[in-house]
Design a protein around this motif. Structure first.
Motif, PDB file in Angstrom:
ATOM      1  N   GLN A  64       0.837  -1.190   0.000  1.00  0.00           N
ATOM      2  CA  GLN A  64       0.000   0.000   0.000  1.00  0.00           C
ATOM      3  C   GLN A  64       0.880   1.252   0.000  1.00  0.00           C
ATOM      4  OE1 GLN A  64      -1.928   0.941   3.795  1.00  0.00           O
ATOM      5  NE2 GLN A  64      -0.636  -0.573   4.825  1.00  0.00           N
ATOM      6  N   GLY A  65       0.251   2.394  -0.202  1.00  0.00           N
ATOM      7  CA  GLY A  65       0.947   3.671  -0.085  1.00  0.00           C
ATOM      8  C   GLY A  65       0.198   4.562   0.887  1.00  0.00           C
ATOM      9  N   TRP A  66       0.918   5.479   1.472  1.00  0.00           N
ATOM     10  CA  TRP A  66       0.294   6.445   2.385  1.00  0.00           C
ATOM     11  C   TRP A  66       1.067   7.745   2.285  1.00  0.00           C
ATOM     12  CZ3 TRP A  66       2.030   9.015   6.894  1.00  0.00           C
ATOM     13  CH2 TRP A  66       1.023   9.679   7.603  1.00  0.00           C
ATOM     14  N   THR A  67       0.350   8.875   2.335  1.00  0.00           N
ATOM     15  CA  THR A  67       0.981  10.180   2.158  1.00  0.00           C
ATOM     16  C   THR A  67       0.724  11.073   3.361  1.00  0.00           C
ATOM     17  OG1 THR A  67       0.728  10.040  -0.254  1.00  0.00           O
ATOM     18  CG2 THR A  67       1.141  12.222   0.685  1.00  0.00           C
ATOM     19  N   MET A  68       1.784  11.637   3.892  1.00  0.00           N
ATOM     20  CA  MET A  68       1.714  12.639   4.956  1.00  0.00           C
ATOM     21  C   MET A  68       1.817  14.011   4.310  1.00  0.00           C
ATOM     22  SD  MET A  68       4.533  13.277   7.970  1.00  0.00           S
ATOM     23  CE  MET A  68       4.569  14.823   8.874  1.00  0.00           C
ATOM     24  N   ARG A  69       0.936  14.924   4.722  1.00  0.00           N
ATOM     25  CA  ARG A  69       0.925  16.272   4.149  1.00  0.00           C
ATOM     26  C   ARG A  69       1.093  17.314   5.251  1.00  0.00           C
ATOM     27  NH1 ARG A  69      -2.860  13.303   1.157  1.00  0.00           N
ATOM     28  NH2 ARG A  69      -2.470  13.370  -1.098  1.00  0.00           N
ATOM     29  N   ASP A  70       1.879  18.360   4.953  1.00  0.00           N
ATOM     30  CA  ASP A  70       1.988  19.451   5.903  1.00  0.00           C
ATOM     31  C   ASP A  70       2.398  20.736   5.196  1.00  0.00           C
ATOM     32  OD1 ASP A  70       4.702  18.680   5.508  1.00  0.00           O
ATOM     33  OD2 ASP A  70       5.244  19.589   7.412  1.00  0.00           O
ATOM     34  N   ALA A  71       2.210  21.851   5.895  1.00  0.00           N
ATOM     35  CA  ALA A  71       2.568  23.164   5.369  1.00  0.00           C
ATOM     36  C   ALA A  71       3.173  23.984   6.501  1.00  0.00           C
ATOM     37  CB  ALA A  71       1.346  23.878   4.790  1.00  0.00           C
ATOM     38  N   VAL A  72       4.374  24.502   6.286  1.00  0.00           N
ATOM     39  CA  VAL A  72       5.112  25.251   7.298  1.00  0.00           C
ATOM     40  C   VAL A  72       5.117  26.729   6.937  1.00  0.00           C
ATOM     41  CG1 VAL A  72       7.364  25.557   8.409  1.00  0.00           C
ATOM     42  CG2 VAL A  72       6.556  23.265   7.832  1.00  0.00           C
ATOM     43  N   SER A  73       4.826  27.575   7.937  1.00  0.00           N
ATOM     44  CA  SER A  73       4.796  29.022   7.720  1.00  0.00           C
ATOM     45  C   SER A  73       5.208  29.722   9.007  1.00  0.00           C
ATOM     46  CB  SER A  73       3.392  29.474   7.286  1.00  0.00           C
ATOM     47  OG  SER A  73       2.448  29.171   8.299  1.00  0.00           O
ATOM     48  N   VAL A  74       5.297  31.042   8.938  1.00  0.00           N
ATOM     49  CA  VAL A  74       5.570  31.860  10.125  1.00  0.00           C
ATOM     50  C   VAL A  74       4.282  32.587  10.485  1.00  0.00           C
ATOM     51  CG1 VAL A  74       6.915  33.767  11.093  1.00  0.00           C
ATOM     52  CG2 VAL A  74       7.990  32.137   9.509  1.00  0.00           C
ATOM     53  N   ASN A  75       3.832  32.434  11.743  1.00  0.00           N
ATOM     54  CA  ASN A  75       2.576  33.077  12.138  1.00  0.00           C
ATOM     55  C   ASN A  75       2.797  34.547  12.506  1.00  0.00           C
ATOM     56  OD1 ASN A  75       3.549  33.218  14.789  1.00  0.00           O
ATOM     57  ND2 ASN A  75       2.230  31.601  15.567  1.00  0.00           N
ATOM     58  N   PRO A  76       1.728  35.308  12.731  1.00  0.00           N
ATOM     59  CA  PRO A  76       1.877  36.745  13.043  1.00  0.00           C
ATOM     60  C   PRO A  76       2.686  37.022  14.303  1.00  0.00           C
ATOM     61  CG  PRO A  76      -0.388  36.243  12.399  1.00  0.00           C
ATOM     62  CD  PRO A  76       0.313  34.940  12.552  1.00  0.00           C
ATOM     63  N   HIS A  77       2.838  36.009  15.172  1.00  0.00           N
ATOM     64  CA  HIS A  77       3.610  36.189  16.396  1.00  0.00           C
ATOM     65  C   HIS A  77       5.080  35.850  16.206  1.00  0.00           C
ATOM     66  CE1 HIS A  77      -0.216  36.689  18.434  1.00  0.00           C
ATOM     67  NE2 HIS A  77      -0.617  35.522  17.954  1.00  0.00           N
ATOM     68  N   GLY A  78       5.462  35.534  14.971  1.00  0.00           N
ATOM     69  CA  GLY A  78       6.863  35.252  14.681  1.00  0.00           C
ATOM     70  C   GLY A  78       7.316  33.855  15.047  1.00  0.00           C
ATOM     71  N   ARG A  79       6.389  32.918  15.142  1.00  0.00           N
ATOM     72  CA  ARG A  79       6.745  31.528  15.428  1.00  0.00           C
ATOM     73  C   ARG A  79       6.570  30.667  14.184  1.00  0.00           C
ATOM     74  NH1 ARG A  79       8.151  29.461  20.125  1.00  0.00           N
ATOM     75  NH2 ARG A  79       7.789  30.608  22.067  1.00  0.00           N
ATOM     76  N   LEU A  80       7.423  29.659  14.090  1.00  0.00           N
ATOM     77  CA  LEU A  80       7.291  28.697  13.008  1.00  0.00           C
ATOM     78  C   LEU A  80       6.136  27.760  13.331  1.00  0.00           C
ATOM     79  CD1 LEU A  80       9.041  28.017  10.395  1.00  0.00           C
ATOM     80  CD2 LEU A  80       9.807  26.035  11.711  1.00  0.00           C
ATOM     81  N   VAL A  81       5.198  27.596  12.396  1.00  0.00           N
ATOM     82  CA  VAL A  81       4.012  26.763  12.599  1.00  0.00           C
ATOM     83  C   VAL A  81       3.934  25.718  11.494  1.00  0.00           C
ATOM     84  CG1 VAL A  81       1.491  26.720  12.711  1.00  0.00           C
ATOM     85  CG2 VAL A  81       2.747  28.585  13.789  1.00  0.00           C
ATOM     86  N   ASP A  82       3.696  24.482  11.897  1.00  0.00           N
ATOM     87  CA  ASP A  82       3.516  23.383  10.948  1.00  0.00           C
ATOM     88  C   ASP A  82       2.071  22.915  11.036  1.00  0.00           C
ATOM     89  OD1 ASP A  82       3.842  21.356   9.163  1.00  0.00           O
ATOM     90  OD2 ASP A  82       5.259  20.182  10.362  1.00  0.00           O
ATOM     91  N   GLU A  83       1.329  23.058   9.928  1.00  0.00           N
ATOM     92  CA  GLU A  83      -0.052  22.579   9.847  1.00  0.00           C
ATOM     93  C   GLU A  83      -0.034  21.234   9.133  1.00  0.00           C
ATOM     94  OE1 GLU A  83      -3.225  25.795   9.388  1.00  0.00           O
ATOM     95  OE2 GLU A  83      -1.537  26.613   8.247  1.00  0.00           O
ATOM     96  N   LEU A  84      -0.497  20.210   9.825  1.00  0.00           N
ATOM     97  CA  LEU A  84      -0.388  18.851   9.319  1.00  0.00           C
ATOM     98  C   LEU A  84      -1.738  18.294   8.911  1.00  0.00           C
ATOM     99  CD1 LEU A  84       1.614  18.831  12.263  1.00  0.00           C
ATOM    100  CD2 LEU A  84       2.545  17.099  10.741  1.00  0.00           C
ATOM    101  N   GLY A  85      -1.697  17.460   7.863  1.00  0.00           N
ATOM    102  CA  GLY A  85      -2.884  16.747   7.437  1.00  0.00           C
ATOM    103  C   GLY A  85      -3.794  17.571   6.549  1.00  0.00           C
ATOM    104  N   GLU A  86      -4.888  16.944   6.167  1.00  0.00           N
ATOM    105  CA  GLU A  86      -5.868  17.604   5.313  1.00  0.00           C
ATOM    106  C   GLU A  86      -6.501  18.774   6.062  1.00  0.00           C
ATOM    107  OE1 GLU A  86      -8.593  14.587   4.177  1.00  0.00           O
ATOM    108  OE2 GLU A  86      -7.070  13.351   3.186  1.00  0.00           O
ATOM    109  N   SER A  87      -6.526  19.924   5.416  1.00  0.00           N
ATOM    110  CA  SER A  87      -7.109  21.152   5.990  1.00  0.00           C
ATOM    111  C   SER A  87      -6.402  21.597   7.264  1.00  0.00           C
ATOM    112  CB  SER A  87      -8.615  20.969   6.261  1.00  0.00           C
ATOM    113  OG  SER A  87      -9.296  20.589   5.083  1.00  0.00           O
ATOM    114  N   GLY A  88      -5.149  21.170   7.447  1.00  0.00           N
ATOM    115  CA  GLY A  88      -4.400  21.569   8.629  1.00  0.00           C
ATOM    116  C   GLY A  88      -5.081  21.169   9.913  1.00  0.00           C
ATOM    117  N   VAL A  89      -5.517  19.904   9.996  1.00  0.00           N
ATOM    118  CA  VAL A  89      -6.301  19.443  11.141  1.00  0.00           C
ATOM    119  C   VAL A  89      -5.511  19.529  12.447  1.00  0.00           C
ATOM    120  CG1 VAL A  89      -5.666  17.010  10.793  1.00  0.00           C
ATOM    121  CG2 VAL A  89      -7.788  17.592  11.975  1.00  0.00           C
ATOM    122  N   VAL A  90      -4.185  19.422  12.370  1.00  0.00           N
ATOM    123  CA  VAL A  90      -3.316  19.589  13.540  1.00  0.00           C
ATOM    124  C   VAL A  90      -2.298  20.674  13.223  1.00  0.00           C
ATOM    125  CG1 VAL A  90      -1.602  18.496  15.043  1.00  0.00           C
ATOM    126  CG2 VAL A  90      -3.595  17.189  14.273  1.00  0.00           C
TER     127      VAL A  90
END
Length: 206
Positions: free
Chosen positions: A98-124
């Motif tokens: 089988q195959g499985w895919t992990m998705r995430d998006a990394v950005s800097v929030n307005p408070h100047g912290r690095l934030v990683d949004e994981l999964g579909e629609s950034g569920v975590v």
């Protein structure tokens, strides 16, 4: 001249970016417009050997956050894209049968912290403290939140997992190494993945 956008990692690290190993500096700095980053390698281990956790992790597995199982020697491929100052990544796990895919998006929030949004629609979403040690990137989660409908609920510390990430470069094998662990208070380690890979930047195909 090709346009190069700054990555969130470069924004957070500032002058500390130069303290990274040269290969990691390329990985975390930027991508030229019209290009993507491709990493291919093998995870020596991924998931958790605690079988009783698998059903509990299954909802996050189905939302492309973490793998609910335990596997050794898993080939994988990561694709990085820099979109509007966010590093958007897909990690394809080539699991047996089988195959499985992990998705995430990394950005800097307005408070100047690095934030990683994981999964579909950034569920975590997890915010991280970022440091450089001996040429390696070290990250430790500061807060973790879960999206519930239109709301983002921040987990209290006694329920919040602590995520640690180390990205380094191994001169002996000439490959990048990654280690991610997730620890839960009173329970201990509930998830991890570790492996090595080669990385290249190439032009996006039309």
């Amino acid at each position: 001249m090709r346009h190069v956008s700054q990555s969130p990692y470069a924004e957070i690290l500032g002058d500390r970016l130069d303290q990274l190993h040269p290969h990691l500096r390329e990985y975390f700095s930027s991508l030229p417009e019209g290009h993507i980053g491709i990493g291919e390698g093998t995870f020596s281990r991924v998931g958790t050997p605690r079988r009783w956790l698998w059903p509990l992790l299954r909802p996050l597995h189905e939302r492309s956050v973490i793998y609910a199982g335990w596997q050794l020697s898993v080939p994988f491929r990561v694709t990085n894209r820099l979109i509007d100052g966010r590093v958007v990544s897909e990690r394809e796990f080539l699991l047996p049968g089988q195959g499985w895919t992990m998705r995430d998006a990394v950005s800097v929030n307005p408070h100047g912290r690095l934030v990683d949004e994981l999964g579909e629609s950034g569920v975590v979403a997890a915010s991280f403290a970022v440091d450089v040690r001996d040429g390696a990137l070290r990250m430790r989660s500061h807060t973790v939140g879960i999206r519930w409908g239109s709301l983002r609920v921040r987990l209290p510390r006694f329920l919040s997992p602590v995520v640690d990430l180390t990205e380094s470069f191994d001169e002996v094998i000439g490959r990048q190494r990654v280690l991610v662990t997730m620890e839960l208070p009173l329970v201990g380690r509930i998830y991890e993945y570790a492996g090595d890979f080669s990385y290249r930047i190439e032009e996006k195909k039309p």
